[in-house]
Scaffold this motif. Structure first.
Motif, PDB file in Angstrom:
ATOM      1  N   UNK A   1       0.834  -1.202   0.000  1.00 38.92           N
ATOM      2  CA  UNK A   1       0.000   0.000   0.000  1.00 38.92           C
ATOM      3  C   UNK A   1       0.869   1.252   0.000  1.00 38.92           C
ATOM      4  N   UNK A   2       1.850   1.277   0.901  1.00 34.27           N
ATOM      5  CA  UNK A   2       2.724   2.448   1.023  1.00 34.27           C
ATOM      6  C   UNK A   2       3.558   2.616  -0.244  1.00 34.27           C
ATOM      7  N   UNK A   3       4.084   1.515  -0.772  1.00 31.83           N
ATOM      8  CA  UNK A   3       4.942   1.578  -1.952  1.00 31.83           C
ATOM      9  C   UNK A   3       4.181   2.115  -3.163  1.00 31.83           C
ATOM     10  N   UNK A   4       2.987   1.599  -3.394  1.00 31.65           N
ATOM     11  CA  UNK A   4       2.198   2.076  -4.525  1.00 31.65           C
ATOM     12  C   UNK A   4       1.813   3.531  -4.375  1.00 31.65           C
ATOM     13  N   UNK A   5       1.468   3.929  -3.172  1.00 33.47           N
ATOM     14  CA  UNK A   5       1.067   5.319  -2.928  1.00 33.47           C
ATOM     15  C   UNK A   5       2.256   6.252  -3.110  1.00 33.47           C
ATOM     16  N   UNK A   6       3.441   5.839  -2.627  1.00 27.64           N
ATOM     17  CA  UNK A   6       4.638   6.675  -2.785  1.00 27.64           C
ATOM     18  C   UNK A   6       5.036   6.777  -4.260  1.00 27.64           C
ATOM     19  N   UNK A   7       4.836   5.702  -5.011  1.00 29.64           N
ATOM     20  CA  UNK A   7       5.145   5.739  -6.445  1.00 29.64           C
ATOM     21  C   UNK A   7       4.316   6.799  -7.151  1.00 29.64           C
ATOM     22  N   UNK A   8       3.070   6.967  -6.735  1.00 29.25           N
ATOM     23  CA  UNK A   8       2.216   7.960  -7.381  1.00 29.25           C
ATOM     24  C   UNK A   8       2.728   9.377  -7.158  1.00 29.25           C
ATOM     25  N   UNK A   9       3.522   9.579  -6.098  1.00 30.48           N
ATOM     26  CA  UNK A   9       4.106  10.891  -5.832  1.00 30.48           C
ATOM     27  C   UNK A   9       5.398  11.100  -6.615  1.00 30.48           C
ATOM     28  N   UNK A  10       6.330  10.142  -6.473  1.00 23.98           N
ATOM     29  CA  UNK A  10       7.696  10.365  -6.944  1.00 23.98           C
ATOM     30  C   UNK A  10       8.147   9.411  -8.046  1.00 23.98           C
ATOM     31  N   UNK A  11       7.276   8.487  -8.451  1.00 27.84           N
ATOM     32  CA  UNK A  11       7.656   7.551  -9.494  1.00 27.84           C
ATOM     33  C   UNK A  11       8.655   6.508  -9.043  1.00 27.84           C
ATOM     34  N   UNK A  12       8.796   6.335  -7.723  1.00 28.36           N
ATOM     35  CA  UNK A  12       9.731   5.372  -7.156  1.00 28.36           C
ATOM     36  C   UNK A  12       8.985   4.462  -6.200  1.00 28.36           C
ATOM     37  N   UNK A  13       9.314   3.172  -6.215  1.00 27.31           N
ATOM     38  CA  UNK A  13       8.597   2.222  -5.369  1.00 27.31           C
ATOM     39  C   UNK A  13       9.521   1.090  -4.973  1.00 27.31           C
ATOM     40  N   UNK A  14       9.225   0.487  -3.820  1.00 26.16           N
ATOM     41  CA  UNK A  14       9.990  -0.667  -3.356  1.00 26.16           C
ATOM     42  C   UNK A  14       9.552  -1.944  -4.058  1.00 26.16           C
ATOM     43  N   UNK A  15       8.292  -1.988  -4.482  1.00 23.47           N
ATOM     44  CA  UNK A  15       7.775  -3.117  -5.267  1.00 23.47           C
ATOM     45  C   UNK A  15       7.042  -2.529  -6.466  1.00 23.47           C
ATOM     46  N   UNK A  16       6.788  -3.338  -7.470  1.00 22.70           N
ATOM     47  CA  UNK A  16       6.173  -2.827  -8.689  1.00 22.70           C
ATOM     48  C   UNK A  16       4.769  -2.289  -8.402  1.00 22.70           C
ATOM     49  N   UNK A  17       4.395  -1.251  -9.126  1.00 25.75           N
ATOM     50  CA  UNK A  17       3.092  -0.620  -8.902  1.00 25.75           C
ATOM     51  C   UNK A  17       1.961  -1.578  -9.257  1.00 25.75           C
ATOM     52  N   UNK A  18       2.185  -2.445 -10.257  1.00 25.55           N
ATOM     53  CA  UNK A  18       1.159  -3.432 -10.606  1.00 25.55           C
ATOM     54  C   UNK A  18       0.886  -4.390  -9.471  1.00 25.55           C
ATOM     55  N   UNK A  19       1.955  -4.834  -8.797  1.00 25.69           N
ATOM     56  CA  UNK A  19       1.789  -5.723  -7.656  1.00 25.69           C
ATOM     57  C   UNK A  19       1.109  -5.010  -6.503  1.00 25.69           C
ATOM     58  N   UNK A  20       1.462  -3.743  -6.287  1.00 30.25           N
ATOM     59  CA  UNK A  20       0.819  -2.959  -5.225  1.00 30.25           C
ATOM     60  C   UNK A  20      -0.687  -2.842  -5.467  1.00 30.25           C
ATOM     61  N   UNK A  21      -1.060  -2.542  -6.709  1.00 28.00           N
ATOM     62  CA  UNK A  21      -2.476  -2.409  -7.038  1.00 28.00           C
ATOM     63  C   UNK A  21      -3.189  -3.747  -6.900  1.00 28.00           C
ATOM     64  N   UNK A  22      -2.549  -4.828  -7.345  1.00 28.98           N
ATOM     65  CA  UNK A  22      -3.156  -6.157  -7.249  1.00 28.98           C
ATOM     66  C   UNK A  22      -3.387  -6.548  -5.792  1.00 28.98           C
ATOM     67  N   UNK A  23      -2.419  -6.274  -4.926  1.00 29.62           N
ATOM     68  CA  UNK A  23      -2.560  -6.600  -3.508  1.00 29.62           C
ATOM     69  C   UNK A  23      -3.667  -5.769  -2.866  1.00 29.62           C
ATOM     70  N   UNK A  24      -3.752  -4.495  -3.253  1.00 33.77           N
ATOM     71  CA  UNK A  24      -4.814  -3.644  -2.704  1.00 33.77           C
ATOM     72  C   UNK A  24      -6.190  -4.157  -3.101  1.00 33.77           C
ATOM     73  N   UNK A  25      -6.345  -4.525  -4.373  1.00 34.85           N
ATOM     74  CA  UNK A  25      -7.626  -5.069  -4.850  1.00 34.85           C
ATOM     75  C   UNK A  25      -7.916  -6.403  -4.158  1.00 34.85           C
ATOM     76  N   UNK A  26      -6.883  -7.208  -3.925  1.00 31.82           N
ATOM     77  CA  UNK A  26      -7.069  -8.479  -3.224  1.00 31.82           C
ATOM     78  C   UNK A  26      -7.579  -8.252  -1.808  1.00 31.82           C
ATOM     79  N   UNK A  27      -6.996  -7.300  -1.090  1.00 34.86           N
ATOM     80  CA  UNK A  27      -7.471  -6.982   0.262  1.00 34.86           C
ATOM     81  C   UNK A  27      -8.930  -6.541   0.229  1.00 34.86           C
ATOM     82  N   UNK A  28      -9.267  -5.741  -0.774  1.00 33.65           N
ATOM     83  CA  UNK A  28     -10.640  -5.265  -0.917  1.00 33.65           C
ATOM     84  C   UNK A  28     -11.590  -6.429  -1.152  1.00 33.65           C
ATOM     85  N   UNK A  29     -11.215  -7.350  -2.031  1.00 36.95           N
ATOM     86  CA  UNK A  29     -12.064  -8.500  -2.353  1.00 36.95           C
ATOM     87  C   UNK A  29     -12.257  -9.395  -1.130  1.00 36.95           C
ATOM     88  N   UNK A  30     -11.180  -9.625  -0.384  1.00 35.40           N
ATOM     89  CA  UNK A  30     -11.283 -10.461   0.817  1.00 35.40           C
ATOM     90  C   UNK A  30     -12.199  -9.808   1.845  1.00 35.40           C
TER      91      UNK A  30
END
Length: 253
Positions: free
Chosen positions: A207-236
């Motif tokens: 969550x933090x990595x994807x959100x930080x990427x939206x600010x500075x274009x830098x992330x600890x994990x890929x933005x696609x994985x961040x979005x997928x994990x967020x959607x997974x949490x939502x679905x669960x």
């Protein structure tokens, strides 16, 4: 869909925010300002930049995410727990309102309040550091998805909790530590390799990595994985809420 019922629940929950304005809005902003003073000044004097971003600016997405998670959880959990505690939940359950409309009303209000605090903190941050948002649409997407997801999670906690102690257990002893250890105030690439691997099991990292990427274009994990994990949490969370209403877990007793 009974929009009048959704609006009634939503406005009732929002009215509680204005009655407790200091606790709901002012207190989180003051706490965040203190984070800027402590982390931005004290630690920032020792860490000038992280991945080319000044440390004060680097921690802003983490601070917003920390507030967003805690506020979503507390607003949603208390919003449904208090009617259960007082017994007024049975009036809602016996009214001609579907379970979907009940969830939309409570969760929508909790997410709105959390996002309001997040926006105020974002505006407050501009007084301390120079910010840039490289991907504003992605920022809004992560912002809204996170608020809704953790409002649903808070709704589940409010149903599960039998007393005020249990109501505070998950937010204080599980979610807040995970947020602090999820890269809110540092890049996980600054950790030894072993702890980088361990940290990847922390869901808040995505969550933090994807959100930080939206600010500075830098992330600890890929933005696609961040979005997928967020959607997974939502679905669960949606699945658990659906199960709660289907079985009447701690609602009909």
């Amino acid at each position: 869909m009974n929009l009048f019922a959704i609006r009634a629940i939503y406005m009732f929950e929002m009215a509680r925010t204005w009655r407790t304005l200091f606790q709901s809005i002012v207190s989180p902003v003051i706490s965040t300002s203190l984070y800027f003073v402590v982390f931005g000044a004290a630690i920032g004097s020792r860490i000038a930049e992280v991945d080319g971003v000044s440390y004060g600016a680097f921690i802003v997405p983490g601070l917003i995410m920390l507030s967003l998670l805690t506020q979503s959880l507390s607003n949603a959990s208390f919003g449904i727990f208090f009617p259960r505690f007082t017994g007024t939940i049975f009036e809602v359950l016996s009214s001609p309102v579907s379970y979907f409309e009940i969830v939309v009303g409570y969760v929508g209000a909790a997410a709105t309040k959390a996002m309001l605090v997040g926006v105020i903190i974002l505006l407050t941050a501009t007084l301390f550091v120079d910010l840039r948002i490289e991907h504003p649409m992605w920022m809004v997407l992560f912002f809204v998805l996170t608020a809704v997801t953790f409002s649903l999670f808070g709704f589940i906690i409010g149903i599960w909790a039998r007393n005020f102690e249990q109501l505070q257990f998950v937010p204080l002893l599980i979610v807040t530590p995970l947020t602090f250890l999820g890269g809110s105030f540092y890049s996980i690439r600054m950790l030894p390799e072993f702890w980088q691997t361990v940290t990847l099991f922390n869901p808040v990292v995505y969550l933090v990595s994807g959100f930080r990427w939206s600010f500075y274009g830098q992330a600890d994990v890929s933005v696609g994985l961040s979005l997928a994990m967020t959607v997974l949490f939502l679905a669960v969370s949606l699945g658990v809420v659906a199960w709660i209403f289907k079985t009447g877990y701690r609602l009909k007793s």
